[in-house]
Design an enzyme around this catalytic site. Structure first.
Site, PDB file in Angstrom:
ATOM      1  N   ASN A  10       0.885  -1.314  -0.036  1.00 29.45           N
ATOM      2  CA  ASN A  10      -0.124   0.160   0.034  1.00 29.45           C
ATOM      3  C   ASN A  10       0.867   1.246   0.031  1.00 29.45           C
ATOM      4  OD1 ASN A  10      -2.307   1.592  -0.053  1.00 29.45           O
ATOM      5  ND2 ASN A  10      -2.712   1.262   2.140  1.00 29.45           N
ATOM      6  N   GLU A  36       1.412  -3.210  -5.228  1.00 30.81           N
ATOM      7  CA  GLU A  36       1.084  -1.985  -4.831  1.00 30.81           C
ATOM      8  C   GLU A  36       2.358  -1.200  -4.336  1.00 30.81           C
ATOM      9  OE1 GLU A  36      -3.042   0.498  -3.625  1.00 30.81           O
ATOM     10  OE2 GLU A  36      -2.584  -1.471  -2.698  1.00 30.81           O
ATOM     11  N   ASP A 153      -1.686 -10.270  -4.313  1.00 37.33           N
ATOM     12  CA  ASP A 153      -3.037  -9.748  -3.579  1.00 37.33           C
ATOM     13  C   ASP A 153      -4.064 -10.120  -4.704  1.00 37.33           C
ATOM     14  OD1 ASP A 153      -5.438  -8.484  -2.671  1.00 37.33           O
ATOM     15  OD2 ASP A 153      -4.410  -6.332  -2.977  1.00 37.33           O
ATOM     16  N   ASN A 155      -7.123  -9.994  -4.306  1.00 31.80           N
ATOM     17  CA  ASN A 155      -8.411  -9.224  -4.262  1.00 31.80           C
ATOM     18  C   ASN A 155      -9.840  -9.795  -4.425  1.00 31.80           C
ATOM     19  OD1 ASN A 155      -8.230  -6.275  -3.540  1.00 31.80           O
ATOM     20  ND2 ASN A 155      -6.908  -6.014  -5.466  1.00 31.80           N
ATOM     21  N   HIS A 251      -2.440  -4.385   4.738  1.00 34.67           N
ATOM     22  CA  HIS A 251      -2.266  -6.005   4.275  1.00 34.67           C
ATOM     23  C   HIS A 251      -1.189  -6.366   5.211  1.00 34.67           C
ATOM     24  CE1 HIS A 251      -4.411  -6.498   0.487  1.00 34.67           C
ATOM     25  NE2 HIS A 251      -4.218  -5.280   0.666  1.00 34.67           N
TER      26      HIS A 251
END
Length: 263
Positions: A10, A36, A153, A155, A251
Site C-alpha cells: 500500500n 502496490e 493480492d 483481491n 495488508h
C-alpha cells in the site's frame, strides 16, 4: 529451506516509514513478492530498491502513484520478466516474474473492483486473461517439471471462511459468485494449490483489514493474499504464517517455507 513472503505494501514509501526495513532484516525471507508499490523507480530511493542483501526488481504502472509490483531477491535469477503480454493490464504494472533453472516466482496484483462497476468490469477482463496465462504455466510445469509460485493480492476471498462478514458481502467486489468461481477453477481445473489452506484450515486467518471502523482491532478482515503454487512445490510446503505483530500496510505479510532449493 526456501522462505517466500508476499506483501501488499500500500505504498513502498509508506511501508518503510512504518518500519519495514528493520523487519526485513530480522524476517530473513529469501524472496519477497511486493504489490502496490505506488511509485515509479525514479521515486524509490536507493536503500528501498536494494535493502540489506536483497536486489530489487520493479514494474511500475504507467499512471503515477498507482499499482506496481516488485521482487526482493537474495539469489540472482537467470532472468526477470515484466508483464503477461496483455497491454491493458501491463500498463498498470501488475505482473513481474523471476526465473531460476527449476522455479519461477511471480508477484501479481489483481485489480480491485470496489471503486465502481467500470473497475469491476476491468477486473473481470483481467481474470479472463490471467486464467489462461496461469493454465500456460501449469502446462509448462507438467511438461518440464518447473515449479511456479504466484504470490498475489488476488483481491478475492475464495470461501466463506476467508472473510468475517461473508453474508453481507456476497454482492460486493471481492466476494461475488463469479470471482469465487474463478478461484475455484484455478484450483480444481487448472490445478494450482492454495498452499496456506493446505497447511492451515483455521477460520479468521485474514491478510487485509479495512481502515474504516475498528476492523483491525476487531479482526474483521479478509484473506486476499495467497500463494498459489504448482503441486510439486506444494508437497514441499512446511510452514505458513501471517505476520501481525507490526503493521506496515493495510495488508499483512504472508510467508510460506518450502523444503526446496533454488538452482
Amino acid at each position: 529451506m526456501l522462505r517466500i513472503t508476499s506483501l501488499n505494501l500500500n505504498g513502498i514509501r509508506s511501508a518503510y516509514n512504518k518500519g519495514l526495513a528493520n523487519w526485513l532484516k530480522t524476517h530473513q525471507a529469501d524472496i519477497l513478492c511486493l504489490q502496490e508499490l505506488k511509485a515509479h523507480l525514479a521515486d524509490i530511493q536507493e536503500d528501498f530498491q536494494h535493502p540489506h542483501d536483497y536486489t530489487g526488481h520493479f514494474y511500475a504502472a504507467e499512471k503515477k502513484g498507482y499499482s506496481g509490483v516488485g521482487l526482493y531477491l537474495k539469489d540472482k535469477p537467470k532472468r526477470v520478466i515484466q508483464g503477461m503480454g496483455c497491454e491493458e493490464f501491463d500498463l498498470e504494472g501488475r505482473v513481474i516474474r523471476a526465473d531460476w533453472s527449476n522455479i519461477s516466482v511471480i508477484s501479481a496484483y489483481l485489480p480491485s473492483g470496489s471503486s465502481g462497476p467500470e473497475r469491476q468490469e476491468a477486473k473481470f477482463r483481467f481474470l479472463d486473461q490471467f486464467g489462461p496465462w496461469m493454465q500456460g504455466l501449469m502446462d509448462d510445469h507438467k511438461k518440464t517439471k518447473r515449479e511456479y509460485v504466484i504470490c498475489a493480492d488476488w483481491n478475492i476471498a475464495h470461501k466463506e471462511i476467508d472473510l468475517k462478514n461473508w453474508k453481507s458481502n456476497q454482492k460486493n467486489s471481492g466476494f461475488t459468485p463469479e470471482e469465487r468461481a474463478w478461484v475455484t477453477q484455478v484450483i480444481d481445473e487448472i490445478g494450482f494449490v492454495d498452499v496456506f489452506r493446505q497447511l492451515d484450515q483455521r477460520a479468521e486467518q485474514y491478510t487485509w483489514w479495512s481502515n474504516r471502523g475498528q476492523a483491525w482491532a476487531k479482526n474483521v478482515g479478509w484473506r486476499l493474499d495467497y500463494q498459489m503454487v504448482t503441486p510439486g512445490l506444494a508437497a514441499r510446503a512446511r510452514a505458513a504464517s501471517i505476520y501481525k505483530d507490526e503493521r506496515f500496510s493495510d495488508h499483512a505479510p504472508l510467508t510460506i517455507d518450502y523444503d526446496f532449493a533454488l538452482k
